[in-house]
Design an enzyme around this catalytic site. Structure first.
Site, PDB file in Angstrom:
ATOM      1  NE  ARG A 273      -1.649   0.417   4.458  1.00 50.07           N
ATOM      2  CZ  ARG A 273      -0.837   0.992   5.343  1.00 50.07           C
ATOM      3  NH1 ARG A 273      -0.285   2.152   5.094  1.00 50.07           N
ATOM      4  NH2 ARG A 273      -0.562   0.381   6.477  1.00 50.07           N
ATOM      5  CG  HIS A 277      -4.789   1.629   7.992  1.00 47.97           C
ATOM      6  ND1 HIS A 277      -5.040   0.371   7.501  1.00 47.97           N
ATOM      7  CD2 HIS A 277      -5.822   1.932   8.803  1.00 47.97           C
ATOM      8  CE1 HIS A 277      -6.187  -0.059   8.016  1.00 47.97           C
ATOM      9  NE2 HIS A 277      -6.671   0.868   8.802  1.00 47.97           N
ATOM     10  CE1 TYR A 286       2.791   1.923   8.407  1.00 46.11           C
ATOM     11  CE2 TYR A 286       1.861   3.450  10.014  1.00 46.11           C
ATOM     12  CZ  TYR A 286       1.775   2.780   8.813  1.00 46.11           C
ATOM     13  OH  TYR A 286       0.672   2.962   8.010  1.00 46.11           O
TER      14      TYR A 286
HETATM   15  C1  LIG Z   1     -11.841  -6.648  14.707  1.00 47.41           C
HETATM   16  C2  LIG Z   1     -11.128  -5.396  14.357  1.00 47.41           C
HETATM   17  N1  LIG Z   1     -10.058  -5.014  15.080  1.00 47.41           N
HETATM   18  C3  LIG Z   1      -9.398  -3.879  14.791  1.00 47.41           C
HETATM   19  C4  LIG Z   1      -9.810  -3.091  13.749  1.00 47.41           C
HETATM   20  C5  LIG Z   1      -9.080  -1.796  13.449  1.00 47.41           C
HETATM   21  N2  LIG Z   1      -8.303  -1.952  12.207  1.00 47.41           N
HETATM   22  C6  LIG Z   1      -8.836  -1.559  11.035  1.00 47.41           C
HETATM   23  S1  LIG Z   1      -7.875  -1.968   9.762  1.00 47.41           S
HETATM   24  C7  LIG Z   1      -6.708  -2.670  10.742  1.00 47.41           C
HETATM   25  C8  LIG Z   1      -5.503  -3.292  10.124  1.00 47.41           C
HETATM   26  C9  LIG Z   1      -5.868  -4.289   9.078  1.00 47.41           C
HETATM   27  O1  LIG Z   1      -4.750  -4.783   8.443  1.00 47.41           O
HETATM   28  P1  LIG Z   1      -4.849  -5.861   7.288  1.00 47.41           P
HETATM   29  O2  LIG Z   1      -5.792  -6.938   7.689  1.00 47.41           O
HETATM   30  O3  LIG Z   1      -3.480  -6.278   6.954  1.00 47.41           O
HETATM   31  O4  LIG Z   1      -5.529  -5.099   6.073  1.00 47.41           O
HETATM   32  P2  LIG Z   1      -5.078  -3.760   5.341  1.00 47.41           P
HETATM   33  O5  LIG Z   1      -5.661  -2.627   6.118  1.00 47.41           O
HETATM   34  O6  LIG Z   1      -3.596  -3.735   5.292  1.00 47.41           O
HETATM   35  O7  LIG Z   1      -5.706  -3.806   3.995  1.00 47.41           O
HETATM   36  C10 LIG Z   1      -7.092  -2.565  12.077  1.00 47.41           C
HETATM   37  C11 LIG Z   1      -6.290  -3.028  13.213  1.00 47.41           C
HETATM   38  C12 LIG Z   1     -10.928  -3.522  13.015  1.00 47.41           C
HETATM   39  N3  LIG Z   1     -11.397  -2.822  11.983  1.00 47.41           N
HETATM   40  N4  LIG Z   1     -11.554  -4.669  13.336  1.00 47.41           N
END
Ligand SMILES: Cc1ncc(C[n+]2csc(CCOP(=O)(O)OP(=O)(O)O)c2C)c(N)n1
Lengths: 379, 326
Positions: A273, A277, A286
């Site tokens: 990405r 985020h 980071y």
């Molecule tokens: C159950 C839950 N815990 C925490 C979050 C907060 N949160 C949103 S996105 C994220 C990181 C997700 O990372 P990844 O699964 O690698 O997907 P990416 O965002 O990189 O596409 C977090 C911790 C959430 N949305 N749902």
């Protein structure tokens, strides 16, 4: 908690060791277009020239829309937005492998994949502008609502896929999640069910190396995400997620396996990405600018595919200019449609709570209407 | 004395307790290198290192489950759940283990841990990021639930929570994380759990609120004072489990009228419990039915309608008028 070991002695007289052997499954990363755009003719997927150009258009359009969304967020015209930039090939290549009757289960970052499968992008914009009306695809578009709680969509897709099988349909279900998503119980439980019930589902992980700030090596001690499929009894595959042709070819095969009743596949698409985020994130905390630059300059999915198209005489500077202009106009139209969507009625928050409103909601709805009337905002 | 925001006061409390007691560890998603998505753990990994400020994989059930394991094994974990909308994956651990272990092991094992989570709406966040589920947790026997509304209280309450022998859910009203600064003493001090704060004294009606609804109640109180000359007493509960019964009952016995304000949906919200307490202990002092000003019994809307959902000073004023003119 005290730890007493009782009277058992620790030193066995005869020590036999070596039962436990580390297993390191090897998963090569499948690539059709090398980073520089070169390729072997024989490995190209079965796509017409027009289809190749269509893939390219989708990726370019996704990037343009992404920029528009980011700008709108900065100007206060949109809420928090999770950008797609850098992951266009992973999303476009995979969604393009579906047939119209197949289903797509997105997380929040799949704006491009959803669009390729028929979701009007203005609805996705509307959703991120804070409007429930943007959450659901129109009738006939087989895109489920975005899941924000991480990985919760995995068992949903498995259940829907399983239901389709029980109903005797031959459809495939494609569910997206991130590398971080593979840490949640819902991912593992969903994958296990998929294996047990041979659900016609494709579990598609976009490994973009970070879950917000947390790098992949903090997410899992596995060397790959693909290898997790082994434990659930179905194939896993690792693909260069910035190579749209490889993503397409691998997903197509997984989708066809699903349709033939051969069960689930886990795909790990290795990508990156570019942006934050979400617009609420500061990625400089980071990761280094050099790392981002490395991906943008050497591994960009759109540039790589453009070089490929050019090398086959399918693309020119003039075509690029025409495309950019046309897609910019289309993006402006998307924004216009989203922003001109009729204003929401405050009472909308009640209207979809139940098929029939119970008394308490009716009363509260009335109270809100009265309040609006007093404020002179009755419509 | 430094002037801190609520979120800075939380960081300060964590730092003070981590310096004082090396059993205190912080863990959760993005709490280390990133300093937390709201920067509540900013600077802690630099001072205490990655063994005490732990970036975990993305899995709430395991965050709370492992924190529980640490707590029974003698550490004082302070897990962060990124938003209280993501507590549900950990609900099983909380209700089945964290809150029960003292009782089910007859005191042999205990879980002194503090689960921190940003809470409630008002910041234009995405779906699932703005709910107010405090009543779910106040309903769990064995768990304490604390919700500060000022920087001073946030620090003192968090220190108390970390030192508490029992598990505490510490919900942080994120819309006022940075709303204002106030003087917060350096070093350690505590604010007791289970004690409400008298925000302002009054004689005509009692307003009860917590979290981000406290400033809303204050604004409404100023308005009715100007417009009607009514004198409101405001109680900030600060802890919703265990409730400060004496503060609530004492005030209502004095004023004879009460308006309770919360963001959460009305049905089975905490106001219902408060009304029951008032019925049990102050019924004959009441001059009007207790009024509830709450969120609707709907899903928390996305940001376009968020402000239509949240109680605002106007709605509280209307509630006060209702109580005063009954
Ligand atoms: C159950 C839950 N815990 C925490 C979050 C907060 N949160 C949103 S996105 C994220 C990181 C997700 O990372 P990844 O699964 O690698 O997907 P990416 O965002 O990189 O596409 C977090 C911790 C959430 N949305 N749902």
């Amino acid at each position: 908690m005290a730890q007493t070991r009782g009277k058992r002695t620790r030193t066995a007289s005869r020590r036999v060791e070596g039962w436990i052997k580390p297993v390191e499954p090897e998963f090569e990363t499948i690539q059709i277009l090398r980073d520089d755009g070169s390729y072997d003719e024989a490995s190209l997927p079965d796509l017409t020239d027009d289809q190749m150009k269509e893939l390219y258009e989708w990726m370019v359009f996704a990037r343009i829309l992404d920029q528009r969304a980011l700008n709108m967020q900065r100007q206060g015209r949109m809420g928090t937005y999770p950008p797609v930039g850098g992951q266009e090939a992973a999303q476009v290549g995979s969604a393009y492998a579906l047939e119209k009757e197949d289903w797509l289960f997105p997380s929040y970052r799949e704006s491009a994949a959803m669009m390729v499968h028929g979701m009007p992008p203005e609805l996705t914009f509307l959703y991120w502008m804070g409007r429930e009306e943007g959450a659901a695809a129109p009738e006939g578009v087989n895109v489920f609502t975005i899941s924000i709680p991480i990985a919760t969509q995995v068992p949903h897709a498995v259940g829907a896929a399983w239901a389709a099988r029980l109903r005797g349909e031959k459809k495939a279900f494609l569910v997206y999640f991130g590398d971080g998503g593979t840490s949640e119980g819902d991912f593992h439980e969903g994958a296990n069910f998929a294996g047990v019930f041979k659900a016609p589902v494709v579990l598609f992980c976009q490994n973009n190396h970070y879950a917000i700030s947390v790098p992949l090596e903090r997410q899992t001690a596995s060397r790959t995400i693909a290898q997790k499929a082994v434990a659930y009894g179905f194939p896993g595959v690792r693909v260069d997620g910035n190579d749209v042709l490889a993503v397409y070819a691998v997903t197509r095969e997984a989708v066809e396996r699903a349709r033939r009743g051969e069960g689930p596949t886990l795909i790990e698409a290795v990508t990156y990405r570019y942006g934050p985020h979400t617009t609420a994130d500061d990625p400089t905390r980071y990761r280094t600018a050099d790392e981002v630059k490395e991906w943008q300059e050497r591994r960009d999915p759109i540039m790589r595919f453009r070089r490929f198209l050019e090398s086959r005489g399918l693309w020119s500077e003039a075509q690029e200019e025409e495309l950019q202009e046309r897609l910019r106009e289309r993006a402006a139209e998307v924004v216009r449609k989203a922003e001109n969507y009729p204003k929401p009625e405050p009472t909308n928050m009640f209207d979809y709570m139940y098929a029939e409103l119970p008394w308490n909601l009716k009363e509260q709805r009335e109270a809100l209407l009265q309040e609006l009337a007093e404020r002179g905002e009755a419509r | 004395m430094p002037r801190l925001t609520l979120v800075q006061a939380i960081t300060d409390a964590l730092r003070v307790e981590m310096r004082r007691d090396d059993r205190v560890v912080v863990l959760g998603e993005d709490v280390g290198v990133n300093g937390g998505v709201f920067r509540a753990t900013e600077g802690l990994i630099e001072e205490f290192g990655p063994d005490r400020v732990i970036d975990t994989p993305l899995a709430e059930s395991a965050i709370i489950g492992t924190a529980f394991g640490m707590a029974v094994y003698g550490l004082r974990p302070v897990p962060e759940i990124q938003f209280c909308g993501f507590l549900p994956p950990a609900y099983d651990q909380i209700i089945s283990h964290v809150a029960r272990i003292r009782n089910r092991s007859r005191g042999r094992f205990t879980a002194p841990m503090v689960i921190r989570a940003p809470y409630a709406g008002g910041i234009h966040a995405p779906e699932h990021h703005s709910e107010s589920p405090e009543a779910f947790y106040a309903h769990i026997p064995g768990l304490k639930v604390v919700i500060p509304s000022t920087p001073y209280d946030a620090k003192g309450l968090l220190i108390s929570a970390i030192r508490d022998p029992d598990p505490v859910l510490f919900l942080e009203p994120k819309s006022i994380y940075r709303a204002f600064r106030e003087e917060v003493p350096e070093g350690e001090y505590t604010v007791p759990i289970g004690k409400a704060r008298l925000v302002r004294e009054g004689t005509d009606v009692t307003l009860i609120a917590w979290g981000a609804m406290v400033p809303v109640a204050e604004q409404a109180a100023r308005q009715v004072e100007q417009e009607h000359g009514w004198s409101c007493e405001i109680i900030d509960l600060r802890t919703i489990s265990p409730l400060d019964r004496d503060a609530v009952v004492g005030s209502v016995q004095k004023t004879g009228r009460c308006v309770i304000v919360h963001e959460a949906p009305r049905q089975c919200g905490l106001a219902a419990e408060l009304v029951a307490l008032i019925n049990e202990h102050a019924l004959l002092y009441l001059e009007a039915p207790v009024v509830r000003v709450t969120g609707f019994d709907t899903v928390m809307p996305l940001l376009a309608l968020e402000q239509e959902y949240l109680p605002n000073p106007q709605r509280v004023v209307r509630g006060i008028v209702k109580a005063m003119t009954f």
